[in-house]
Structures are given as C-alpha cells and as structure tokens.
Scaffold this active site. Structure first.
Site, mmCIF file in Angstrom:
data_model
loop_
_atom_site.group_PDB
_atom_site.id
_atom_site.type_symbol
_atom_site.label_atom_id
_atom_site.label_comp_id
_atom_site.label_asym_id
_atom_site.label_seq_id
_atom_site.Cartn_x
_atom_site.Cartn_y
_atom_site.Cartn_z
ATOM 1 N N ASP A 96 -3.553 8.715 11.286
ATOM 2 C CA ASP A 96 -3.089 7.476 9.819
ATOM 3 C C ASP A 96 -2.917 8.815 8.309
ATOM 4 O OD1 ASP A 96 -3.444 5.549 7.819
ATOM 5 O OD2 ASP A 96 -4.559 4.265 9.165
ATOM 6 N N ASP A 197 0.260 5.263 4.788
ATOM 7 C CA ASP A 197 -0.760 4.346 4.428
ATOM 8 C C ASP A 197 -0.349 4.140 2.705
ATOM 9 O OD1 ASP A 197 -3.449 3.569 4.430
ATOM 10 O OD2 ASP A 197 -3.095 4.480 2.460
ATOM 11 N N GLU A 248 3.123 1.501 5.564
ATOM 12 C CA GLU A 248 2.847 0.428 5.425
ATOM 13 C C GLU A 248 3.047 0.533 4.050
ATOM 14 O OE1 GLU A 248 -1.800 -1.287 3.948
ATOM 15 O OE2 GLU A 248 -1.058 1.267 3.524
ATOM 16 N N HIS A 322 -7.719 -3.798 9.738
ATOM 17 C CA HIS A 322 -8.542 -3.351 9.463
ATOM 18 C C HIS A 322 -8.391 -4.203 7.895
ATOM 19 C CE1 HIS A 322 -5.805 -0.564 7.839
ATOM 20 N NE2 HIS A 322 -7.039 -0.093 7.026
ATOM 21 N N ASP A 323 -7.619 -4.163 7.297
ATOM 22 C CA ASP A 323 -7.486 -5.064 5.951
ATOM 23 C C ASP A 323 -7.737 -6.247 5.919
ATOM 24 O OD1 ASP A 323 -7.569 -2.149 4.935
ATOM 25 O OD2 ASP A 323 -5.138 -2.212 5.158
HETATM 26 C C1 GLC Z 1 -4.318 1.261 2.568
HETATM 27 C C2 GLC Z 1 -5.558 0.915 3.880
HETATM 28 C C3 GLC Z 1 -6.668 0.696 3.155
HETATM 29 C C4 GLC Z 1 -7.087 1.328 2.153
HETATM 30 C C5 GLC Z 1 -5.567 1.536 1.270
HETATM 31 C C6 GLC Z 1 -5.634 3.560 0.102
HETATM 32 O O1 GLC Z 1 -4.195 0.105 3.220
HETATM 33 O O2 GLC Z 1 -4.947 0.336 5.133
HETATM 34 O O3 GLC Z 1 -7.473 0.580 3.824
HETATM 35 O O4 GLC Z 1 -8.567 1.537 1.774
HETATM 36 O O5 GLC Z 1 -4.446 1.851 1.627
HETATM 37 O O6 GLC Z 1 -6.138 4.195 0.693
#
Ligand code: GLC
Ligand code: CA
Length: 548
Positions: A96, A197, A248, A322-323
């Site tokens: 990641d 990310d 993402e 995880h979010d």
């Molecule tokens: C993404 C991650 C999240 C994190 C954010 C900032 O959305 O999945 O967990 O807090 O990025 O890095």
C-alpha cells in the site's frame, strides 16, 4: 487474459490480524502464521495496509520512512520471509503506497522545517492571506482546515488529511523520482502488486477559495494526474507485466477511471471507487445517518459495470475495507439472517465484472464493533468528527450513534480466530477491543462447518477459476428497476451466468424475465434453491446459475 482478471485479493490490516508477541498489536509473523488459512480460502494476492515506520496517527497512513518496517510489526527479515512463504502457497504480496502525503516525521518534512529549501519544495507551502489566515478555505477530510501554520517559516503547509500528513508536491520532478525509486525498491523484494492510496488527489491544480465548500473540486482528478501516473508506470511497476496495481480514487468520476484503469492507457490495472458506498450518506456527508438507498446502490453498481466495460476499463469490486463499516451490518442483517445475508452480499460482488477484494474477517461475516463507550475508539477521523458534531450542538447520544454506524473502527476490530477471550488475536491486551461476538463468529468454527460463510467465499473464489465467464463475461442488468431484487447476467463465448439476489429480509415474488432453461445452480445460500420463472425468493436468497 490479463494477470488480474481471474484473481482475488485479500486485504490484511496487519495491526488487527494476529499478534504473535503479546504486545496487543498484530505483526508480520502473525500474517505468516495464517498463510495456510489464506491458502485454504484460495486467494491469489494479499494486500497489506502500510506497515512502514510511522508515528501511527492514522495507523500507518502517515509514513515516516517508505523503505522500512515499523518495529511494532517486525523487521525487514520478517517481510522477506513473508514474501517467500506466501510464494510457496502461490500467494503474491501487494503493498500500500501512500504517495499523496508523508508523515510530518518523515526526514523530508523535517528537513523542510529545518529550513532546507530543496525539501520545502517537496511539500506545498504557501504564504498566509493578508489577514494571516490560511491560503484557501479548503477543509481537511479529517475535519478542520486543510492548512497548518508553521511559525518559524511564516507559511502554511497543505494537509488534505490529518495535520501530521503533509501533502507532497508532485509538480516537483525530484519528488516523482523518489517515489518511483521506492516502488522499484519493493519490486526488488519480490512485491507483485501495489495499491496507491488516494492517488487521484496528487495533482492539485489551482489554489483558490472554493465557493462550493471544501476544496475537493480543485484537487480531485487534478490536471496532471494522468500524466503523473503514466510516468510512474513507465518508471517502475510497468516494467514487470506480472504486477497488478489498484488506485484508490476518492470522489472520482467514471470518465477519469476510463483512463486510470483503461486497457492500453498504461496507468493502473484497476480502480476502487466509492460512490456505491455513499448510499447511506446525506450527499457526501458521512456524518449524517440515513438508511441505505437500495435503488441508488443498484444504479451506481450497474452503471459502473456497464460504463467501465464499454471503455475497456477494469473495476476492483468490493464492499469492505479498513475505512468502511462491516457490510453485513450495513446492507445485510446481523440477526436471524446473518449467514444468508453475508453470503448474498458476497455473491453479488464475486459475480460482477472486476477483481474482487475481500477484507479480513468479511469471509467470516464479521459485524460492526458496537462500541458502547467513546474511549473504545482509536480512529483519528472518528475522534475528530465526534468533537465537531458535539461542537455543532449534537447530543452525545446522537454523535455516538453516528460513530456506531459509520466509524472506521467498525472494520478495524481484531480478527476473530476463535471463541476465546480475545478471539485468539493476542495473548496481551488488544490495541482495539475484540468484538464480543467472537464467541459465535470465528474462523475456528467456520473452517469446520461446510455450510459456513467461509466456505461460501471459498466456493466463489473457486468458481472464478473454474468458469471463464466470471473473469471475462459481459455484464447485463436484469430487471434493474425491481425494488428488492438485484440480478444480472454475465456472458462469454456461449457460456452464461445469472446472479439473482433478494437484497431484503422480506420474501419476494419475482418474474424472471429471462428463460431459465438449461441453467444449473452453481451456488446458493439455501440448501434447496429451485429457480422457476415465477420465483419466490426467500429472505436474502441468492443464487448463481450457469449454462454452457
Ligand atoms: C485512504 C486510506 C485511509 C487513510 C487515507 C489517508 O483513504 O484508505 O485509511 O486514512 O487514505 O491516507
Ligand atoms: Ca505484536
């Protein structure tokens, strides 16, 4: 076939997976110990969320050093052992990469603070407005202003997330070179996948006040984002055709995803988009509770399926990470139909066109945390927003009920390995409470029960390997306006698959508009599913049919 189309990815949040040394924090040795379990499930890749050295303000998404292992997770030797052991089981490792920002503890930022101009140009420093206020009205996604003032420099720096997560300046070619080198470093360790990310936020465009609100229109899918991704691809992972990548994409548009994940675009293999997971938000606001809107959910899923396919672009398909809250609590049923609904939700995702992602514990039907006290939460986003809701005058009970439904900690409670006190996660005190329902929902019992949610996921993964229609088939909605049924068809060279689901607890009558002649049941969540043209679907009934 591209290497990613018939694969399944399993997401591991190492902090909550398995603790092997009793400090209450999951570790890399814990992942190694459970590789046999993952092999039994049948997944092809494990995506590990960040385990790099980090002050853990945002559980590792605040990276202080991109080339190491945080001592709380183990050592580089453990990581190398993990890659080797996973490889023996035909499992590849995906990392990641948090490249939109670094921790303010990163040496680059520390050198910037110490006055080194070259490193100041690694970040986004701007002078205050004439009145001393922040350069723009943009908001941090974790609450408050997106700008933090540094008195000794007389300037603000941008942080779209926590104030300890400073945004990198991708306009600076030196930054882009550093990041490509980091990817190559992990490639040399045998890493075969990368998740990037919030990677659609890296190109910032103009720094102007946002009349519409929070600033996202200026940095989401920004002006140079495709150019930056193509360059990163050329300079790193694009050199190894076996590598798969996923971006993402925060609040993205489908048009941009045609390019991010389009065949021949040389950007990424696939994208995560989140519109289907905002159907229980009021607009973009996660901190207002509304019941899930099934029609919207279906429209969004289906339009992305059709849109991406018509442009030769590829989706990552998923409910959980995880979010996100746990899907069985969100769109399914935690009560009588817990098992049926968990299996139905799994089937919906695994039948779609795209690469399925399973988040740890989803394969057991793990539920939301149901914390009863505020001090049980650890997540920075939850804690900040709770305070903001209270500041705006919401009652403690009101704000708590929003956290109970939408907090990211719902998905971060430790893996439930067995029925023991801490669910077999740790011998010590877990960093986040274990869900008490580990007494009934756990891996030990499910891996012994052929009717478990676990074996349903295993069957779905196996079917993808067995029938090409899962990986390659076209997608066509069936009866898309139906208020309770989610159904679609996939077709590939004479092979056809139908996926039919009652999304609700109420039984429903459904006139299947397709002929069912010649179809056989591949998988169902009831032992005796008998599809007929006039079909009475039981609560959360879900059936995969196949012909050809
Ligand atoms: C993404 C991650 C999240 C994190 C954010 C900032 O959305 O999945 O967990 O807090 O990025 O890095
Ligand atoms: Ca540990």
């Amino acid at each position: 076939m591209e290497p990613f189309k018939n694969k399944v990815v399993y997401q591991i949040y190492p902090k909550s997976f398995l603790d092997t040394n009793g400090d209450g924090i999951g570790d890399l040795q814990g992942v190694i110990r459970k590789l046999d379990y993952l092999e039994e499930l049948g997944v092809d890749y494990i995506w590990l969320t960040p385990f790099f050295p980090s002050p853990q303000r945002d559980n590792g998404y605040d990276v202080a050093n991109y080339r190491g292992v945080d001592p709380s997770y183990g050592t580089m030797k453990d990581f190398e052992e993990l890659v080797a052991e996973a490889g023996k089981r035909n499992i590849r490792v995906m990392l990641d990469m948090v490249f939109n920002h670094t921790s303010t503890q990163h040496t680059w930022f520390q050198r910037a603070l110490a006055g080194e101009e070259a490193y100041q140009d690694y970040y986004i420093f701007r002078t205050p407005r004439p009145d001393g206020g922040p350069p723009t009205n943009w908001c941090s996604k974790f609450g408050g202003s997106a700008w933090e003032y540094v008195p000794q420099l007389g300037r603000y720096y941008l942080h779209l997330f926590d104030k300890t997560q400073a945004d990198l300046n991708w306009e600076n070619p030196a930054v882009r070179r550093e990041l490509a080198e980091i990817v190559r470093f992990w490639m040399s360790k045998g890493v075969k996948g990368f998740r990037f990310d919030v990677v659609n936020l890296i190109s910032k465009g103009e720094y102007l006040d946002d009349p519409q609100g929070d600033g996202r229109q200026f940095y989401t899918d920004g002006p140079r984002v495709h150019e930056f991704l193509k360059e990163l691809n050329r300079q790193s992972f694009g050199r190894d055709k076996e590598i798969i990548t996923v971006g993402e994409m925060s609040s993205t548009s489908m048009e941009h995803c045609f390019s991010y994940a389009g065949e021949g675009q040389e950007e990424l293999s696939m994208v995560f988009s989140f519109h289907h997971l905002k159907v229980d938000f009021a607009g973009n606001n996660k901190w207002v509770l509304i019941p899930p809107d099934f029609e919207r959910l279906k429209n969004i899923l289906f339009s992305w399926q059709e849109g991406m396919a018509s442009h030769g672009a590829w989706n990552a398909v998923f409910w959980c990470n995880h979010d996100q809250p746990r899907v069985v609590s969100r769109f399914g049923d935690e009560g009588v139909y817990w098992k049926q609904s968990a299996k139905m939700l799994a089937t919906v995702i695994h039948g779609l066109r795209g690469t399925p992602y399973i988040y740890q514990g989803e394969e057991l039907g793990m539920t939301n945390a149901h914390f009863t006290r505020l001090d049980q939460y650890r997540d920075v986003e939850s804690i900040n927003h709770f305070a903001l809701l209270r500041d705006r005058g919401m009652s403690e009970e009101g704000a708590s009920s929003i956290l109970r439904a939408h907090s990211r900690d719902n998905s971060r409670t430790p893996m439930q390995w067995d029925e023991g006190e801490n669910g077999g996660f740790t011998q010590g005190k877990p960093w986040l409470s274990v869900n008490p329902n580990t007494a009934v929902i756990n891996a030990a019992s499910q891996t012994k029960d052929p009717d478990s949610v676990f074996f349903h996921y295993q069957a779905l993964i196996r079917l993808r390997k067995q029938w090409d229609v899962f990986a390659l088939g076209d997608f066509t909605p069936i009866d898309p306006a139906h208020p309770a049924v989610l159904a679609y068809k996939r077709a590939w060279q004479g092979e056809e698959m139908l996926c039919v689901n009652n999304f609700f607890r109420r039984p429903c009558l459904w006139n299947c508009p397709r002929s069912l002649e010649g179809f056989q049941v591949l998988l169902s969540n009831y032992p005796d599913s008998h599809p007929t043209q006039e079909w009475k679907l039981r609560p959360y009934e879900s059936v995969l049919l196949h012909r050809g």
